[in-house]
Write a protein that holds these residues in place. Structure first.
Motif, PDB file in Angstrom:
ATOM      1  N   ARG A  33      21.245  73.526  39.491  1.00  0.00           N
ATOM      2  CA  ARG A  33      21.694  74.318  40.649  1.00  0.00           C
ATOM      3  C   ARG A  33      22.559  75.495  40.204  1.00  0.00           C
ATOM      4  O   ARG A  33      22.401  76.626  40.694  1.00  0.00           O
ATOM      5  CB  ARG A  33      22.469  73.404  41.593  1.00  0.00           C
ATOM      6  CG  ARG A  33      23.060  74.062  42.809  1.00  0.00           C
ATOM      7  CD  ARG A  33      23.754  73.022  43.659  1.00  0.00           C
ATOM      8  NE  ARG A  33      24.825  73.595  44.449  1.00  0.00           N
ATOM      9  CZ  ARG A  33      25.802  72.886  45.005  1.00  0.00           C
ATOM     10  NH1 ARG A  33      25.848  71.569  44.831  1.00  0.00           N
ATOM     11  NH2 ARG A  33      26.732  73.479  45.723  1.00  0.00           N
ATOM     12  N   SER A  36      20.217  78.075  38.229  1.00  0.00           N
ATOM     13  CA  SER A  36      19.293  78.744  39.133  1.00  0.00           C
ATOM     14  C   SER A  36      20.030  79.710  40.058  1.00  0.00           C
ATOM     15  O   SER A  36      19.563  80.834  40.307  1.00  0.00           O
ATOM     16  CB  SER A  36      18.520  77.713  39.957  1.00  0.00           C
ATOM     17  OG  SER A  36      17.557  78.342  40.781  1.00  0.00           O
ATOM     18  N   GLY A  37      21.187  79.282  40.541  1.00  0.00           N
ATOM     19  CA  GLY A  37      21.976  80.148  41.412  1.00  0.00           C
ATOM     20  C   GLY A  37      22.431  81.412  40.703  1.00  0.00           C
ATOM     21  O   GLY A  37      22.453  82.494  41.298  1.00  0.00           O
ATOM     22  N   VAL A  39      20.891  82.929  38.175  1.00  0.00           N
ATOM     23  CA  VAL A  39      19.737  83.822  38.003  1.00  0.00           C
ATOM     24  C   VAL A  39      19.378  84.468  39.338  1.00  0.00           C
ATOM     25  O   VAL A  39      19.079  85.672  39.403  1.00  0.00           O
ATOM     26  CB  VAL A  39      18.546  83.061  37.406  1.00  0.00           C
ATOM     27  CG1 VAL A  39      17.331  83.974  37.281  1.00  0.00           C
ATOM     28  CG2 VAL A  39      18.905  82.498  36.034  1.00  0.00           C
ATOM     29  N   ASP A  40      19.428  83.696  40.419  1.00  0.00           N
ATOM     30  CA  ASP A  40      19.177  84.259  41.748  1.00  0.00           C
ATOM     31  C   ASP A  40      20.168  85.379  42.068  1.00  0.00           C
ATOM     32  O   ASP A  40      19.819  86.361  42.741  1.00  0.00           O
ATOM     33  CB  ASP A  40      19.285  83.183  42.824  1.00  0.00           C
ATOM     34  CG  ASP A  40      18.139  82.187  42.798  1.00  0.00           C
ATOM     35  OD1 ASP A  40      17.108  82.472  42.148  1.00  0.00           O
ATOM     36  OD2 ASP A  40      18.286  81.107  43.415  1.00  0.00           O
ATOM     37  N   ALA A  41      21.405  85.229  41.581  1.00  0.00           N
ATOM     38  CA  ALA A  41      22.449  86.222  41.865  1.00  0.00           C
ATOM     39  C   ALA A  41      22.263  87.507  41.068  1.00  0.00           C
ATOM     40  O   ALA A  41      22.893  88.521  41.387  1.00  0.00           O
ATOM     41  CB  ALA A  41      23.823  85.624  41.582  1.00  0.00           C
ATOM     42  N   ARG A  77      12.299  83.687  34.278  1.00  0.00           N
ATOM     43  CA  ARG A  77      12.744  84.906  34.961  1.00  0.00           C
ATOM     44  C   ARG A  77      13.565  85.810  34.050  1.00  0.00           C
ATOM     45  O   ARG A  77      13.518  87.041  34.182  1.00  0.00           O
ATOM     46  CB  ARG A  77      13.540  84.533  36.216  1.00  0.00           C
ATOM     47  CG  ARG A  77      12.688  83.950  37.333  1.00  0.00           C
ATOM     48  CD  ARG A  77      13.534  83.513  38.503  1.00  0.00           C
ATOM     49  NE  ARG A  77      14.264  82.282  38.238  1.00  0.00           N
ATOM     50  CZ  ARG A  77      15.189  81.782  39.035  1.00  0.00           C
ATOM     51  NH1 ARG A  77      15.530  82.442  40.151  1.00  0.00           N
ATOM     52  NH2 ARG A  77      15.801  80.649  38.732  1.00  0.00           N
TER      53      ARG A  77
END
Length: 312
Positions: A33, A36-37, A39-41, A77
């Motif tokens: 979590r 992933s968070g 990279v999403d940011a 990613r």
């Protein structure tokens, strides 16, 4: 060994913490979590199980699980680099485990305890780099301090692709950048100082464009705002963030050895991921220091709110 593809890093580099359960085990679900968070940011790369991730406190099997979890969470990613280091035998084992777990490359941390002559440092780097075909970034800090000559020597190792500085010796680093560049090396240079934002203006001036951001692990909005302001030449916002957030964070960090790691872990918890305690010999911040960290984060976000208001 063929030279590996030079990695591409764009933006802020993310150094995740390693979450632990109350029993002291690695919490892979929280780790996934967290990664992933990040990279999403908007992270431009993930450096897993490195200094902020408590590499020094990990054993081989859990290290492999940590790297594999990060690789799966990132899902190609951005590049995923894993830490390795310690004794040459240990470093080679961890390097192989990182490759088996799907890492894209390695950050080579210093060997432990011993004073390191330059010839030995080059040999150490060469031996660890030869354990896999992964690209390697060497970390210039503590007892592993490269000279111009040894930096050029390791840049000639086919899969050594970068140099990260954690010494803060700008004169020496500038000479290393020039020496390696004069040797026609397509090489990456990183600022690896703790809370690197406070020194990045100086590092950029000597040809070191990339930097690691511990802040990104718990306040990606502040880390990205600083990076974007620096790239855009927005000196007013850069200086406001340094004054209200980064410099106070450094002052708090410097009050206790090891806070460069444990303050980040506390910050991650404040942002909603209960990452647990650090492992000994590090210690978690006191309640008063966590309250001060909360205040510093709020001050940084107030700067961003003011900047947004002024922009409207």
């Amino acid at each position: 060994m063929n030279a590996p593809t030079r990695p591409h890093f764009d933006g802020v580099l993310f150094f995740p913490v390693t979450p632990f359960t109350e029993a002291g085990d690695v919490d892979v679900d929280l780790l996934a979590r967290h990664v992933s968070g990040g990279v999403d940011a908007g992270a431009g790369g993930v450096f897993i199980a490195c200094g902020t991730g408590e590499f020094h406190a990990l054993e081989l099997q859990e290290f492999g699980s940590i790297v594999r979890t990060a690789v799966e969470a990132v899902a190609s990613r951005v590049p995923v680099y894993a830490g390795t280091g310690g004794s040459v035998a240990q470093a080679k084992l961890f390097a192989k485990a990182a490759q088996d777990a799907g890492a894209d490359g390695l950050l080579l941390l210093p060997p432990y305890l011993v004073e390191v002559p330059q010839a030995g440092l080059v040999a150490y780097t060469r031996d660890v780099a030869a354990a896999t075909d992964l690209p390697v970034i060497v970390y210039n800090r503590n007892n592993a301090r490269y000279t111009e000559e040894s930096a050029v020597a390791v840049s000639n190792i086919p899969n050594v692709v970068g140099f990260k500085d954690g010494t803060g010796d700008l004169d020496q680093v500038a000479r290393i950048v020039r020496a390696v560049s004069d040797a026609d090396k397509d090489f990456l240079f990183f600022n690896g100082m703790p809370t690197a934002e406070t020194t990045q203006q100086a590092y950029r001036a000597i040809g070191v464009p990339l930097y690691s951001s511990a802040t990104f692990a718990f306040a990606p909005d502040l880390a990205l705002a600083f990076y974007n302001a620096l790239e855009a030449g927005n000196d007013a916002l850069v200086n406001a963030l340094l004054r209200e957030f980064f410099h106070p964070l450094v002052r708090l960090r410097d009050t206790v050895p090891g806070y460069a790691v444990s303050l980040v872990k506390a910050g991650v918890a404040l942002e909603g991921i209960p990452a647990g305690s650090v492992r000994p010999p590090l210690v978690m911040p006191t309640d008063d220091d966590i309250a001060e960290l909360r205040r510093i984060i709020a001050a940084g976000r107030a700067v961003l709110a003011d900047a947004l208001t002024e922009a409207v």
